[in-house]
Write a protein that holds these residues in place. Structure first.
Motif, short mmCIF file in Angstrom:
data_model
loop_
_atom_site.label_atom_id
_atom_site.label_comp_id
_atom_site.label_asym_id
_atom_site.label_seq_id
_atom_site.Cartn_x
_atom_site.Cartn_y
_atom_site.Cartn_z
N MET A 1 30.60 -64.76 -7.36
CA MET A 1 31.65 -63.89 -7.88
C MET A 1 32.77 -64.74 -8.49
O MET A 1 33.17 -65.75 -7.90
N THR A 2 33.25 -64.31 -9.62
CA THR A 2 34.30 -65.05 -10.32
C THR A 2 35.60 -64.27 -10.28
O THR A 2 35.65 -63.10 -10.68
N THR A 3 36.63 -64.90 -9.78
CA THR A 3 37.97 -64.33 -9.81
C THR A 3 38.73 -64.96 -10.96
O THR A 3 38.70 -66.19 -11.13
N LYS A 4 39.38 -64.14 -11.74
CA LYS A 4 40.10 -64.65 -12.91
C LYS A 4 41.60 -64.51 -12.69
O LYS A 4 42.09 -63.45 -12.29
N LEU A 5 42.32 -65.59 -12.93
CA LEU A 5 43.78 -65.59 -12.84
C LEU A 5 44.38 -65.72 -14.24
O LEU A 5 44.02 -66.64 -14.99
N ALA A 45 47.40 -56.90 -22.31
CA ALA A 45 46.75 -55.59 -22.37
C ALA A 45 45.61 -55.57 -23.38
O ALA A 45 44.61 -54.86 -23.19
N SER A 46 45.73 -56.36 -24.46
CA SER A 46 44.71 -56.35 -25.50
C SER A 46 43.50 -57.23 -25.17
O SER A 46 42.45 -57.10 -25.80
N SER A 47 43.65 -58.12 -24.18
CA SER A 47 42.58 -59.10 -23.91
C SER A 47 41.97 -59.01 -22.52
O SER A 47 40.85 -59.48 -22.32
N TRP A 48 42.70 -58.45 -21.54
CA TRP A 48 42.19 -58.39 -20.18
C TRP A 48 42.49 -57.03 -19.57
O TRP A 48 43.33 -56.28 -20.07
N LYS A 49 41.82 -56.74 -18.48
CA LYS A 49 42.08 -55.53 -17.71
C LYS A 49 42.43 -55.93 -16.29
O LYS A 49 41.57 -55.93 -15.39
N PRO A 50 43.68 -56.33 -16.07
CA PRO A 50 44.05 -56.82 -14.74
C PRO A 50 43.95 -55.73 -13.68
O PRO A 50 44.25 -54.56 -13.93
N ASP A 51 43.52 -56.14 -12.50
CA ASP A 51 43.43 -55.23 -11.36
C ASP A 51 44.74 -55.18 -10.57
O ASP A 51 45.01 -54.19 -9.88
N MET A 52 45.53 -56.25 -10.67
CA MET A 52 46.77 -56.34 -9.90
C MET A 52 47.67 -57.39 -10.53
O MET A 52 47.19 -58.34 -11.17
N ILE A 53 48.97 -57.22 -10.33
CA ILE A 53 49.96 -58.18 -10.81
C ILE A 53 50.83 -58.59 -9.63
O ILE A 53 51.33 -57.73 -8.89
N TYR A 54 51.01 -59.90 -9.44
CA TYR A 54 51.93 -60.41 -8.43
C TYR A 54 53.00 -61.25 -9.12
O TYR A 54 52.69 -62.02 -10.04
N THR A 55 54.22 -61.08 -8.67
CA THR A 55 55.34 -61.79 -9.28
C THR A 55 56.17 -62.52 -8.22
O THR A 55 56.16 -62.15 -7.04
N SER A 56 56.88 -63.53 -8.66
CA SER A 56 57.94 -64.09 -7.82
C SER A 56 58.94 -62.96 -7.52
O SER A 56 59.11 -62.05 -8.33
N PRO A 57 59.63 -63.02 -6.38
CA PRO A 57 60.60 -61.97 -6.06
C PRO A 57 61.85 -61.99 -6.94
O PRO A 57 62.62 -61.03 -6.91
N LEU A 135 46.89 -68.92 -3.87
CA LEU A 135 45.50 -68.94 -4.30
C LEU A 135 44.57 -68.42 -3.20
O LEU A 135 43.64 -67.65 -3.46
N GLN A 136 44.82 -68.83 -1.97
CA GLN A 136 44.00 -68.36 -0.85
C GLN A 136 44.12 -66.85 -0.69
O GLN A 136 43.12 -66.15 -0.47
N PHE A 137 45.33 -66.34 -0.80
CA PHE A 137 45.57 -64.90 -0.68
C PHE A 137 44.81 -64.12 -1.76
O PHE A 137 44.14 -63.13 -1.48
N VAL A 138 44.94 -64.58 -3.01
CA VAL A 138 44.30 -63.88 -4.12
C VAL A 138 42.78 -63.91 -3.97
O VAL A 138 42.10 -62.90 -4.16
N LEU A 139 42.23 -65.07 -3.62
CA LEU A 139 40.78 -65.18 -3.50
C LEU A 139 40.23 -64.33 -2.36
O LEU A 139 39.13 -63.78 -2.47
N LYS A 140 40.99 -64.20 -1.30
CA LYS A 140 40.54 -63.39 -0.16
C LYS A 140 40.64 -61.89 -0.45
O LYS A 140 39.73 -61.12 -0.13
N LYS A 141 41.73 -61.49 -1.10
CA LYS A 141 41.99 -60.06 -1.29
C LYS A 141 41.40 -59.51 -2.58
O LYS A 141 41.12 -58.31 -2.68
N HIS A 142 41.21 -60.38 -3.58
CA HIS A 142 40.84 -59.90 -4.91
C HIS A 142 39.63 -60.63 -5.47
O HIS A 142 39.60 -60.99 -6.65
N ALA A 143 38.64 -60.87 -4.65
CA ALA A 143 37.43 -61.53 -5.13
C ALA A 143 36.80 -60.74 -6.27
O ALA A 143 36.72 -59.51 -6.22
N ASP A 144 36.41 -61.45 -7.31
CA ASP A 144 35.72 -60.86 -8.46
C ASP A 144 36.60 -59.91 -9.26
O ASP A 144 36.11 -59.01 -9.94
N GLN A 145 37.92 -60.09 -9.17
CA GLN A 145 38.85 -59.28 -9.94
C GLN A 145 39.68 -60.16 -10.87
O GLN A 145 39.62 -61.40 -10.80
N THR A 146 40.45 -59.51 -11.73
CA THR A 146 41.37 -60.21 -12.64
C THR A 146 42.79 -59.95 -12.19
O THR A 146 43.22 -58.79 -12.10
#
Length: 205
Positions: A1-5, A45-57, A135-146
């Motif tokens: 599975m490939t996770t894309k950031l 929006a024109s190039s990817w279909k992100p599943d989630m967005i995380y930002t600095s606070p 990175l660990q959080f994203v890979l664990k929670k969002h495997a195979d997502q963008t």
């Protein structure tokens, strides 16, 4: 599975020029920064279909992430470990002010950043620990997502160096412009970089 950031930086803020140590100061996007955030959101929006967005606070990242959320429909949430570097006593000061008051530490920051000790501030090693947590959080929670990450110059550099297997001594070898795009694919723990500091979508901002 490939996770894309899709790793990006917030839009322009006033302390970028002339350069100040921004760190944890909660600066608003400038008018230029707001235009950049809109153009960035349209590009994503024109190039990817992100599943989630995380930002600095910090609000400059939150507002950049909100623009991306509006354009893509993906939900945006703050993530504490994407916070900018804590510059301690340097925060808010210009480079010249820091150079005059802490000449040795200032020299170290720009020549041996992996060893630099910012007075009452954070080391790059500490930023690396936080970045790996992201990175660990994203890979664990969002495997195979963008996933879109909206961070800062410092955190983005460190994430990219980790992905490339580079030492923190290479910190200044990577550029991160406001609202740039970096694309990273992670497959079974292996990082592949597809884009770094792409900014052509900002032409005319």
């Amino acid at each position: 599975m490939t996770t894309k950031l899709i790793l990006t930086r917030h839009g322009h803020v006033d302390w970028i020029a002339p350069e100040r140590f921004r760190g944890r100061a909660d600066l608003a996007l400038s008018n230029l920064g707001e235009r950049q955030a809109k153009m960035l959101s349209e590009r994503i929006a024109s190039s990817w279909k992100p599943d989630m967005i995380y930002t600095s606070p910090l609000s400059r990242c939150v507002h950049t992430g909100a623009a991306i959320s509006q354009a893509t429909g993906a939900r945006a949430e703050p993530l504490a470990d994407l916070m900018d570097t804590d510059y301690g006593q340097w925060q808010g000061l210009t480079h010249e002010e820091v150079r005059s008051r802490w000449p040795s530490e200032f020299h170290d920051w720009f020549h041996t950043p992996e060893l630099a000790a910012i007075p009452n501030g954070e080391t790059l090693a500490a930023v690396l620990v936080r970045s790996v947590h992201v990175l660990q959080f994203v890979l664990k929670k969002h495997a195979d997502q963008t996933i879109v990450l909206v961070g800062h110059d410092s955190t983005n550099r460190v994430i990219l160096m980790h992905a490339l297997g580079l030492s923190l001594s290479r910190y200044w070898r990577i550029k991160q412009e406001p609202c740039c795009i970096n694309e990273i694919a992670i497959d079974d723990g292996v990082f592949t970089i597809h884009r770094i500091n792409e900014t052509h979508h900002l032409v005319g901002a």
